[in-house]
Enzyme design. Structure first.
Site, short mmCIF file in Angstrom:
data_model
loop_
_atom_site.label_atom_id
_atom_site.label_comp_id
_atom_site.label_asym_id
_atom_site.label_seq_id
_atom_site.Cartn_x
_atom_site.Cartn_y
_atom_site.Cartn_z
N GLU A 99 0.86 -1.19 0.00
CA GLU A 99 0.00 0.00 0.00
C GLU A 99 0.89 1.23 0.00
OE1 GLU A 99 -3.53 -1.73 2.87
OE2 GLU A 99 -2.63 0.20 3.31
N CYS A 112 3.61 8.27 1.59
CA CYS A 112 3.83 7.39 2.75
C CYS A 112 3.99 5.99 2.16
CB CYS A 112 2.62 7.48 3.68
SG CYS A 112 2.75 6.35 5.08
N CYS A 119 4.07 -6.95 8.06
CA CYS A 119 5.01 -6.34 9.02
C CYS A 119 5.33 -7.34 10.12
CB CYS A 119 4.38 -5.08 9.63
SG CYS A 119 5.53 -4.22 10.73
N CYS A 123 2.17 -4.76 15.85
CA CYS A 123 1.55 -3.86 16.83
C CYS A 123 0.09 -4.29 17.02
CB CYS A 123 1.60 -2.41 16.34
SG CYS A 123 3.27 -1.76 16.26
N CYS A 126 -2.74 -2.59 14.87
CA CYS A 126 -2.48 -2.29 13.45
C CYS A 126 -2.87 -3.44 12.54
CB CYS A 126 -1.00 -1.96 13.28
SG CYS A 126 -0.51 -1.80 11.56
N CYS A 345 -2.95 2.07 8.00
CA CYS A 345 -2.08 1.31 7.13
C CYS A 345 -2.38 -0.19 7.19
CB CYS A 345 -0.63 1.64 7.46
SG CYS A 345 0.35 0.41 8.21
S1 SF4 Z 1 2.09 0.13 13.23
FE1 SF4 Z 1 1.76 -1.62 11.83
S2 SF4 Z 1 3.21 -1.28 10.14
FE2 SF4 Z 1 3.86 0.04 11.83
S3 SF4 Z 1 5.36 -1.17 12.96
FE3 SF4 Z 1 3.39 -1.58 13.93
S4 SF4 Z 1 2.59 -3.43 12.91
FE4 SF4 Z 1 4.24 -2.60 11.64
#
Ligand code: SF4
Length: 382
Positions: A99, A112, A119, A123, A126, A345
């Protein structure tokens, strides 16, 4: 070194730094100005079809078409927000997808970009972290995201050159360090995107050895640390990867970064209702900020379907900011952009993957991601 021939796999044009393209052209016994002309076509004129490169002979155009793939990615989805934000989902023949978002703000056009597919950080709040990391994007795939955003703008308006890049999309840039750094060099080079290092931001959850390595590159890039909590315990709950490194070590590396580059660190703090937006946490953050040259970006959480975290209340954000400012911390609230287009995201890619899975269920059922130690947000009372 012999030059590539048509029998080899094509070279992704955006994978090449200028000195590599110069060398390739030298291997073909082309005069040195040829590589420059090629860069002018691609980066200044926005032309990637060799047949349109009118100052190359027919034979040379043929060679370019055989050797290079210029834009290998396909835009699978394109979303336009009512506030001008644009989001693309790009996929490549090797199975990678990413993305990328363009955020307009006055004369700023910020891209961005993603650095990885998925990832590894996971997190708890996220969408990109759900499902883990599938792989790294190449330098060319990273650069192509910016090129794709710029080309879309150029088709409609003349003033849409990307003039800022933030590595805040999917992925942890420090976990794909070499490709990210190569992409940065291409973005920075005056014959490519010619972006000042000060207009490029690398955002990380904190990998001290890589922060130090970046500090030694003699490029004053902006460094943003995704902090999201003022203490180690909560931070480790929100950011599972944070278990790998002590917050103190990360902050030490950030201090080193400031000492080498003179660039103040930006602390990114996504506010999650009743998780990290309380006044006492703002006070803790003030104390932390007194130990480092930093400014704080407060970010409203964009809710993700299937995750329990909630957007903070406006009055709580205002109070949080007031405490930071009273404590002498330079603080900004980042505007929420593109809320009508899956702005958080990873959401667009996640939805696309879910649609694909519904049409073609994976052969083995995937267990749901377990975030055992993620904090459970308090129940909504209003
Ligand atoms: S916010 Fe999402 S993309 Fe960013 S580091 Fe954490 S898991 Fe990874």
């Amino acid at each position: 070194m012999s030059g590539p021939s048509a029998s080899r796999s094509p070279i992704h044009f955006f994978d090449l730094e200028p000195h590599e393209l110069d060398q390739l052209c030298a291997d073909w016994s082309w005069p040195a100005y040829r590589a420059k002309q090629l860069r002018i076509w691609v980066y200044q004129q926005g032309v990637t079809d060799p047949q349109q490169m009118s100052n190359f002979s027919k034979a040379d155009r043929q060679r370019l078409a055989e050797v290079f793939v210029f834009t290998g990615g396909r835009v699978d989805k394109h979303q336009d927000s009512s506030d001008g934000t644009q989001k693309l989902l790009i996929s490549w023949p090797d199975g990678a997808s990413a993305e990328t978002v363009m955020i307009p703000d006055g004369d700023r056009r910020t891209a961005c970009v993603s650095s990885q597919v998925g990832c590894p950080v996971g997190c708890a709040f996220c969408a990109s972290g759900i499902g883990g990391v599938k792989g790294n994007l190449s330098a060319g795939q990273i650069v192509e995201q910016i090129y794709a955003l710029q080309s879309r703008g150029a088709a409609g308006r003349a003033d849409t050159a990307i003039n800022r890049v933030v590595f805040m999309g999917m992925g942890e840039p420090m976990a794909n360090y070499n490709n990210v750094l190569k992409a940065v060099r291409i973005l920075h080079h005056q014959e490519c995107f010619n972006l000042s290092a000060r207009r490029i931001t690398i955002s990380t959850v904190g990998v001290p050895p890589k922060i130090r390595e970046l500090a030694d590159q003699a490029m004053p890039l902006n460094l943003a640390l995704s902090l999201h909590a003022p203490d180690e315990t909560l931070r480790r709950q929100l950011i599972p990867w944070a278990h790998h490194f002590q917050l103190n070590d990360i902050l030490d590396a950030c201090r080193y970064y400031f000492s080498r580059t003179g660039r103040e660190i930006t602390l990114e703090y996504i506010l999650l209702r009743e998780v990290n937006d309380r006044p006492e946490q703002a006070c803790q953050l003030v104390r932390l900020c007194r130990t480092i040259r930093a400014n704080v970006n407060l970010i409203y959480y964009n809710e993700v379907e299937s995750l329990a975290f909630r957007r903070p209340r406006g009055e709580d954000v205002a109070q949080f900011q007031a405490i930071l400012r009273d404590g002498g911390v330079n603080t900004h609230i980042r505007k929420s952009r593109g809320r009508d287009i899956d702005a958080a995201c990873g959401q667009l890619r996640k939805k696309q993957q879910e649609q694909k899975d519904q049409q073609n269920p994976p052969p083995h059922s995937q267990p749901l991601p377990v975030l055992a130690d993620a904090p459970v947000p308090a129940k909504q009372t209003t």
